[in-house]
Scaffold this motif. Sequence first.
Motif, PDB file in Angstrom:
ATOM      1  N   LEU A   1       0.823  -1.208   0.000  1.00  0.00           N
ATOM      2  CA  LEU A   1       0.000   0.000   0.000  1.00  0.00           C
ATOM      3  C   LEU A   1       0.856   1.256   0.000  1.00  0.00           C
ATOM      4  O   LEU A   1       0.475   2.275  -0.599  1.00  0.00           O
ATOM      5  N   VAL A   2       2.004   1.214   0.640  1.00  0.00           N
ATOM      6  CA  VAL A   2       2.919   2.366   0.621  1.00  0.00           C
ATOM      7  C   VAL A   2       3.407   2.623  -0.803  1.00  0.00           C
ATOM      8  O   VAL A   2       3.444   3.765  -1.274  1.00  0.00           O
ATOM      9  N   ASP A   3       3.779   1.556  -1.514  1.00  0.00           N
ATOM     10  CA  ASP A   3       4.217   1.713  -2.909  1.00  0.00           C
ATOM     11  C   ASP A   3       3.088   2.253  -3.777  1.00  0.00           C
ATOM     12  O   ASP A   3       3.308   3.105  -4.654  1.00  0.00           O
ATOM     13  N   LEU A   4       1.879   1.763  -3.531  1.00  0.00           N
ATOM     14  CA  LEU A   4       0.730   2.220  -4.314  1.00  0.00           C
ATOM     15  C   LEU A   4       0.433   3.692  -4.038  1.00  0.00           C
ATOM     16  O   LEU A   4       0.185   4.467  -4.973  1.00  0.00           O
ATOM     17  N   LEU A   5       0.468   4.088  -2.773  1.00  0.00           N
ATOM     18  CA  LEU A   5       0.242   5.497  -2.438  1.00  0.00           C
ATOM     19  C   LEU A   5       1.312   6.393  -3.037  1.00  0.00           C
ATOM     20  O   LEU A   5       1.020   7.495  -3.523  1.00  0.00           O
ATOM     21  N   THR A   6       2.552   5.943  -3.005  1.00  0.00           N
ATOM     22  CA  THR A   6       3.650   6.728  -3.579  1.00  0.00           C
ATOM     23  C   THR A   6       3.436   6.942  -5.067  1.00  0.00           C
ATOM     24  O   THR A   6       3.600   8.053  -5.589  1.00  0.00           O
ATOM     25  N   THR A   7       3.035   5.877  -5.763  1.00  0.00           N
ATOM     26  CA  THR A   7       2.790   5.982  -7.208  1.00  0.00           C
ATOM     27  C   THR A   7       1.636   6.930  -7.505  1.00  0.00           C
ATOM     28  O   THR A   7       1.726   7.766  -8.419  1.00  0.00           O
ATOM     29  N   ILE A   8       0.554   6.803  -6.744  1.00  0.00           N
ATOM     30  CA  ILE A   8      -0.605   7.667  -6.973  1.00  0.00           C
ATOM     31  C   ILE A   8      -0.238   9.131  -6.734  1.00  0.00           C
ATOM     32  O   ILE A   8      -0.624  10.011  -7.517  1.00  0.00           O
ATOM     33  N   ARG A   9       0.517   9.402  -5.679  1.00  0.00           N
ATOM     34  CA  ARG A   9       0.926  10.786  -5.395  1.00  0.00           C
ATOM     35  C   ARG A   9       1.798  11.332  -6.519  1.00  0.00           C
ATOM     36  O   ARG A   9       1.655  12.492  -6.926  1.00  0.00           O
ATOM     37  N   GLU A  10       2.710  10.521  -7.029  1.00  0.00           N
ATOM     38  CA  GLU A  10       3.580  10.970  -8.117  1.00  0.00           C
ATOM     39  C   GLU A  10       2.780  11.255  -9.381  1.00  0.00           C
ATOM     40  O   GLU A  10       3.006  12.277 -10.059  1.00  0.00           O
ATOM     41  N   GLU A  11       1.845  10.360  -9.703  1.00  0.00           N
ATOM     42  CA  GLU A  11       1.021  10.566 -10.897  1.00  0.00           C
ATOM     43  C   GLU A  11       0.106  11.768 -10.728  1.00  0.00           C
ATOM     44  O   GLU A  11      -0.125  12.528 -11.678  1.00  0.00           O
TER      45      GLU A  11
END
Length: 408
Positions: free
Chosen positions: A244-254
Amino acid sequence: MEVTPAFGGIDWSWQHHAVCIVDDDGARLEEATVAHSKSGLTAISTLLHLRGVRSVGIERGDGPVVEHLIRDGFDVVVISPRQVRSLRSRYGAAGNKDDRFDAFVLADALRTDAGRWSVVHPDTDETIALRMMVRARQDLVAHRVAVHNQLLAVLQHNFPGAVGLFSQLDIPISLAFLRRFPSEQKAHWLVQGGAAARMRHWLTANGYCGRHTPQRLVEHLSAAVQGRTSGPAAQAGEILTLTLVDLLTTIREEQSALETRIKEALLAHPDGLIFQSLPRAGSIRAATLLAEVGDCRARYPDPESLAAAAGVAPSTRQSGKFSHVAFRRGCNANLRAALIDWAQDTPRANVWAADTYQRARARGCRHPHAARILAQAWTRILWRCWTDHTTYDPALHGRLADLTTEAA
């Protein structure tokens, strides 16, 4: 040879479309049902052209069918589904729903009451592109909130000390912490012996600039309720946390990358400066307002039509001594959300807006109601700036504000 006037109606869906054409006396000339495909839309245009149809009634003002009809030179007139339901009673009391019958109702209503509805004028490609990006960003924000809540639920069971450690769970420093210490067992290294040195070194290495001291963060971790520290459940919690941390990081970057593109599009848009000049609009709010209002001035001929479309003007029903004022449910939900989100923040930067909001609250209105009242008051000013192609000027538009406040 004089061509007899004809009117078309289309009851659309994502599978097929019912088409009806009536003449000037209301007699049905053609009826057909075609598939929602490229050839089906071409068949509709061919049929309408053969019968000399210039105006077509339909229940929505956007989508591939509307875009196709406009490209082929037809005047598209929007008649809302609620109006169609009322119009069915003209032709019988049963009120049954039938696609071909609804297409006939649309065509005949266009024949008899064409002046009651406005012709759709498409927005420019720049506005359509901006609207696509703004709505995509809103979807990303919704996804981010959902993943945030999922991560919060995992941590509450497995690593309660990480909850509330930083100001927000999904900010970069918090995500970096969870990536380095995804479980209570691994974070124990930071608080061994109660010393704050290891925490201070980690914070410095990761560029932490918050207000909490390393000692304060160590105390938070030490005082938290103990979560799962060993066993398969603890291992599963660690895996879920990292995922979930990786997913949140990706969403924030996008989301950040998309916001940059939105700002670029806003700066290049001819109407961008108008919406950016509004108090507390910023860039993203200004882009959202512009995308939802659009750039076709004929769509909203007066401030009242804009307020009604945004759902911030109440719906009033009056008959004799009976009068009922209710919340307006039929509206452009995206436009309402954008307008209220902006309007409810303007009291922080505008004295007139603050006074209008406080007066509504003093009359007993709850915050959502007071925010709609303020949004309705702002529509007069927003409409004037938008119609005149001019930026907001408190001195120039002050009289409009005074009049709106008096009406409120």
